[in-house]
Design a protein around this motif. Sequence first.
Motif, PDB file in Angstrom:
ATOM      1  N   LEU A 490      12.442 -32.442   2.473  1.00  0.00           N
ATOM      2  CA  LEU A 490      12.179 -33.656   3.241  1.00  0.00           C
ATOM      3  C   LEU A 490      11.637 -34.754   2.337  1.00  0.00           C
ATOM      4  O   LEU A 490      10.609 -34.581   1.680  1.00  0.00           O
ATOM      5  N   LYS A 512      14.706 -37.904  10.440  1.00  0.00           N
ATOM      6  CA  LYS A 512      14.052 -36.636  10.726  1.00  0.00           C
ATOM      7  C   LYS A 512      12.635 -36.809  11.259  1.00  0.00           C
ATOM      8  O   LYS A 512      12.102 -35.897  11.884  1.00  0.00           O
ATOM      9  N   TYR A 538      23.636 -34.548  14.834  1.00  0.00           N
ATOM     10  CA  TYR A 538      23.469 -33.150  14.452  1.00  0.00           C
ATOM     11  C   TYR A 538      24.559 -32.272  15.059  1.00  0.00           C
ATOM     12  O   TYR A 538      24.987 -31.293  14.444  1.00  0.00           O
ATOM     13  N   ASN A 872       9.907 -29.743  14.972  1.00  0.00           N
ATOM     14  CA  ASN A 872      10.901 -30.757  14.627  1.00  0.00           C
ATOM     15  C   ASN A 872      12.279 -30.126  14.435  1.00  0.00           C
ATOM     16  O   ASN A 872      12.587 -29.599  13.372  1.00  0.00           O
ATOM     17  N   ALA A 875      14.617 -31.594  11.549  1.00  0.00           N
ATOM     18  CA  ALA A 875      14.285 -31.433  10.131  1.00  0.00           C
ATOM     19  C   ALA A 875      15.524 -31.189   9.293  1.00  0.00           C
ATOM     20  O   ALA A 875      15.641 -31.657   8.165  1.00  0.00           O
ATOM     21  N   ASP A 876      16.465 -30.425   9.816  1.00  0.00           N
ATOM     22  CA  ASP A 876      17.774 -30.227   9.196  1.00  0.00           C
ATOM     23  C   ASP A 876      18.683 -29.633  10.262  1.00  0.00           C
ATOM     24  O   ASP A 876      18.260 -29.382  11.393  1.00  0.00           O
TER      25      ASP A 876
END
Length: 884
Positions: A490, A512, A538, A872, A875-876
């Motif tokens: 991050l 993010k 996403y 979260n 985040a990815d």
Amino acid sequence: MPQTRHCQFNVHLLPCTHPGCCRQLKNKSALTQHLRTIHQHLFRIPERCPPSATAEVPDKPENRPKVNFMRDYHLGLDGRICNKAGQFIDPKAPPPAFTTKSPDDWTPFPGADIDKVLHFWGITLAVHGDTPPFADRKDLHNVIDNTPLGDVPWESFNMEYAGDRSGGETPWMKKEYEVFYCDPHKVVQNMLANPDYKDEIDFAPYREWEERPDGSHNRQWRDFMSGDWAWEQADIISADPATHGSTFIPIILGSDKTTVSVATGQNDYYPLYLSIGNVHNNVRQAHRNAVALVGFLAIPKTTKKQSTDPRYRKFKKELFHTALVRILESIRPAMTTPEVARCADGHYRCVIYGIGPYIADYEEQVVLAGIVRKWCCKCTAQLSNLDGDGGPRSRELLDALIEEVNLGTLWDEWGFIADITLFTNNFLRADIYKLIAPDLLHQIIKGIFKDHLVAWVQLYLEDTHSEARAKEIMDDIDRRIAVAPSFSGLRRFPEGRGFSQWTGDDSKALMKVYLSAIEGHVPTEMVRTFRTCLEFCYIARHDIITDDTLKDMEDVIQWFHVYREIFKTTGVRDHFSLPRQHSISHYPFLVRQFGAPNGLCSSITESKHIKAVKEPWRRSRKFNALGQMVRTNTRIDQLAAARIDFTERGMLYGTCASSYTTYFERKHARTILNLGKELHLPELPTLLQYFLYDQLYADDNHTSADVPLLRCPNYTGRIQVVNSAVATYFAPSDPSGVGGMHREHIRSTPSWRGGPPRYDCVFVSMDNTTDGINGMDIARVLSFFSFSFRNTVWLCAVVHWFKRIGSKPDEDMGMWMVRPSMNDDQSHEISIIHVDSIFRAAHLVPMFGDKFVPEHVNFHNSLDAYMGFYVNRFADHHAFEIAS
């Protein structure tokens, strides 16, 4: 202070079968299959509800039907193997030898010195007393230039204006514009024959689906050849019986202007890139020589006054299209008549080429499609209402309109610029309107998120509050972004989002953490607008997209359109007729056509700029740099080809060490008692006893909680404390290694980069029969340590647990909420767990509410400063799947 060598756990972190009895998969193939099984189970997005309703909890995984994956290949262009003469052979025949060279032939490199090079350069990287293999830089370059592999010579041609000069000549009309290029036909042949791709390439279009027990089918799309466009092209080509058994090779193109320097004058370059649709998306994303630089297009320039001349504006477009036609000319013959080519698996095949999708941002799409700016490149929706009705654009439609209406009407009512000959008109089966690729980076991330929504939030605050109050709120949003806890991979923003030049990576990183930063400062509908925008990004980034996923995507698009109306009602916008926002309505169709969009995103070409343009420019003398940049790219390609050749002959397997790095840090505790003192946890020895009992004796009927402490094993020997663990998991939707495997570091250190401590959070598997976050808890790792007991090495983590808030995600943020778990005496709930129960790192962001961030809070201590957090899921992409 004693110096100790740093080490880390380098283990596969997997869900355990029981929270007190973790098991580690030792077999690598079993590990990979286990991770793939976890990933391939799709996680549905909660239903998007209007503000007055309540979001539903996702379907329970155990209630979902089991599925079987099935695949059909195209029967006409099925990629059969042949010999060098083009005659089809037995499909079980072994491939011919990759090369006739011997395993000790290092030509043109000095073979006698190669072991010294690998040894000294790979291990010590230090000066040694032996004779270097190369006398000087010139000698090294000469050797590289003599490499016969991967050497596709660069050429150039000049173009100049040949149009109307009756209104007077201007300087730009008199100039010659030079275009550099290398033969794309040879580049494609080299790419197709690259043995690096032998397990990651498709030689025939295919269709894949899940077949459920009830007989229903769930179509799925992944790599490019799974899309309908490749199948439809194969249908057209196979109408000629002479093409049967051939392999279809779609040529994927991409171009994007880039600036290498503004300090010494505006230095712009216009690279043209090429790939083939047969290689898998992850190969193209990783740039394993599957995206090649094949040209530098000309960039005409003139004065600001002359730049508005219609002749100049038309000439720029014609220059672009004419250059593409000239560069691609060598591929044209094999678009109709198959040619024999060597393939990555070593076999020969009859191949036939076709112009495939073109990767470009919107401004370049306008030039590619020959349309008026602000219109859609894919459909004929009216300029004033892009989200209204509009049929697909096509070459046939344009040809028909040209017969019926004049150029002015085409411009005003249809958005066509009809006096430009598009490059695709010169190639068989090519229609640029059908070949414009989806572009997540520029359309969605930079376009909708950065240029639209982030900017509109600032306008809303300025319109709603006084100037001073708006600045105060914007400053707090920046503070919230800056205090987001550290997380592997991050990017941090110490000053928030207040920077002038945004890169694509900046935009992706800011996405993010931005959602939680605006909560409480803007209306709920604005928060939900951002949420649905992120969810769309996403979902579209999934490496596998199914019919169910497309329904989720269409659902998100619908709710995005509902929630964004808040920007109208608050007076920020009066319309949403914006090409980039409109583009998301085409994504479901484009997925069906081209497979998962992450294989065609302009982030692929943008990141290629670094190796192909920016770094070669920095190595040049800056004067007439383009020729030097071309030479550098040629050498890079030759070295890459030599590496592949040496690897295929087994010549690069040896004893050269990849890393001998030693880190020196503070001395850690050597016993569990001292570690307890170091962490201010006097109960740690007791927790270790409970841990050992659960590992050795617990079952489904009882755990250490059911027995007195005296019955638990006791360990007082030495321990080894380390500062990090490496999690390895299957995450093909994220930038990852071969086969979709991803590695991340989980940190637990009393001093991070010489500063304050860093203790990362993790997902801990509690029930491996339940997929996603419903089978996991969140914990913060206070320490990693290992010890040997009863002939077994135990890899452990001391964790502080978090407790879930509520039974479903927050309906505005779409994220699960947690708080620190406390004992009755208000102390933190601490446990020792086996590292195998850790699935991967988790990112928590504080629940700020409408409160401003206190001055003493920073990213080092924000996990201690707040009592409520969002898990979260942005985040990815892997976190998005498991935390939905």
